[in-house]
Structure formats: C-alpha cells, structure tokens
Scaffold this active site. Structure first.
Site, PDB file in Angstrom:
ATOM      1  N   HIS A 158      -9.347  -8.543  79.316  1.00 51.19           N
ATOM      2  CA  HIS A 158      -9.913  -9.783  79.859  1.00 51.19           C
ATOM      3  C   HIS A 158     -10.621 -10.567  78.755  1.00 51.19           C
ATOM      4  O   HIS A 158     -10.979 -10.008  77.714  1.00 51.19           O
ATOM      5  CB  HIS A 158     -10.915  -9.467  80.976  1.00 51.19           C
ATOM      6  CG  HIS A 158     -12.136  -8.756  80.485  1.00 51.19           C
ATOM      7  ND1 HIS A 158     -12.161  -7.398  80.249  1.00 51.19           N
ATOM      8  CD2 HIS A 158     -13.376  -9.213  80.157  1.00 51.19           C
ATOM      9  CE1 HIS A 158     -13.355  -7.052  79.805  1.00 51.19           C
ATOM     10  NE2 HIS A 158     -14.121  -8.141  79.732  1.00 51.19           N
ATOM     11  N   HIS A 201     -12.355 -13.943  73.259  1.00 49.40           N
ATOM     12  CA  HIS A 201     -11.488 -12.908  72.683  1.00 49.40           C
ATOM     13  C   HIS A 201     -11.136 -11.898  73.765  1.00 49.40           C
ATOM     14  O   HIS A 201     -11.773 -11.888  74.834  1.00 49.40           O
ATOM     15  CB  HIS A 201     -12.218 -12.187  71.546  1.00 49.40           C
ATOM     16  CG  HIS A 201     -13.414 -11.442  72.048  1.00 49.40           C
ATOM     17  ND1 HIS A 201     -14.655 -12.040  72.196  1.00 49.40           N
ATOM     18  CD2 HIS A 201     -13.556 -10.183  72.523  1.00 49.40           C
ATOM     19  CE1 HIS A 201     -15.492 -11.169  72.712  1.00 49.40           C
ATOM     20  NE2 HIS A 201     -14.860 -10.028  72.927  1.00 49.40           N
TER      21      HIS A 201
END
Ligand code: 2AM
Length: 176
Positions: free
Chosen positions: A125, A43
C-alpha cells in the site's frame, strides 16, 4: 562508532503518478480527513528494517543486491482506510506475484538478520493520509494508475525540523 539509521526497503513512484495521486487525493478527501503525506514521501514499503548500525546496513545491502527477481507492473486500483493505524491508503486488488516474492525475500532476509518483522501479512500500500481517525468515504481511484517497476530502493527515514523525510540511499535493479 557510526550512528544507526532508520531504514526501509520500498518502491518509489514515477513522478507523474505521484502528481496524479496528490490531485486525486485533494479532490477526494476533505481537509479534516487526515494529514496528507507529501508527494515526495509516497512509496510502497516492502520491508521495514528499523534502526540499523552501518555494519548491519551493509550486510542487508549485500543480501538485497543478490536478489534476482524480474520487474513487474503495478496497478493502483484499490483504496481503503485502516482505522487501527489511522491511515488512508492506495493499493492494488491483485498484487503481482513478483511484488509479493520480492517483499517476502526482503522480509525474510531482514528477519534472519535480526530485524523485527510484523506478523501481519504483507499488504502492499501507499499511505496517503495519516491521523485519519474518523471513518471517511473512500472513492475508487480515479485513473488506471499502472506503471512498470524496474527497481527497488533502500530509504533512510529521518525526522527533521518537525517533518518526516525519506532519503533514497541505494537502488537495486530488478531483472529485465
Ligand atoms: P505505513 O506507511 O503503513 O505507516 C517508513 O516508516 C515506512 O515503513 C512507512 O511506509 C511505514 O508504513 C513502514 N513501516 C512498517 N512497519 C513500521 C514500523 N514498525 N514503524 C514505522 N514504520 C513502519
């Protein structure tokens, strides 16, 4: 009194992107490079909230539900390693403005509600490997992984029988 939950807002990944990422990771890094994050846990964190009471969770859900922010396209074309946090990550060279605005809003709402927020600038990220304590060669991402983002999610993080599990609790649609 209800229990507190460990919560964070994040973007989920489409299933096919998740699968392509894990194949690329398996082909790109040796087994001793680090501990792979399971596909379902991949995620992009937008705002980490920490342990929250049900009352505070409800307040933050109400605030997040008021966000009127257009959707955007996310392109995963960058990868790297942070030795300090011992992670290998996948990211984007040019974060879309919509992503930065969304994360800023959620982080500001969280801070105003008393959730500690890291002073580090937001660097969107996806953590791919944890415990990556030795420098590894990072190949460029294999494909052009681009996908539309139409919603963000509130997740609960739990540590169950030795495994980290992220459970989506609530979806928040972005504007068409
Ligand atoms: P990371 O992937 O870079 O470790 C759930 O823990 C998510 O929230 C993780 O993706 C983690 O980012 C992020 N996060 C941000 N700040 C955190 C903190 N102080 N403690 C734990 N997780 C944090």
């Amino acid at each position: 009194m209800s229990e507190s939950k460990r919560l964070f807002f994040a973007l989920a990944l489409p299933d096919e992107i998740q699968q392509q990422i894990i194949h690329w990771r398996a082909a790109s890094f040796p087994p001793d490079a680090g501990r792979p994050v399971v596909a379902a846990n991949l995620h992009v964190t937008l705002a980490f909230l920490g342990e929250l009471s049900a009352q505070k969770q409800a307040a933050l859900e109400t605030l997040a539900g008021r966000i009127r922010q257009p959707g955007f396209t996310l392109t995963l074309d960058d990868a790297g390693q942070w030795l300090r946090s011992r992670v290998v990550w996948l990211g984007t060279r040019q974060p879309p403005r919509g992503l930065l605005q969304l994360a800023n809003m959620l982080r500001a709402q969280a801070a105003r509600s008393g959730c500690w927020q890291s002073p580090q600038p937001f660097h969107p990220h996806i953590t791919l490997l944890r415990d990556a304590s030795h420098a590894v060669a990072i190949p460029p991402p294999g494909f052009c992984w681009s996908f539309p983002v139409r919603e963000f999610m509130l997740y609960e993080s739990q540590f169950v029988r030795g495994r980290t599990r992220y459970t989506p609790l609530q979806r928040f649609p972005l504007q068409p």
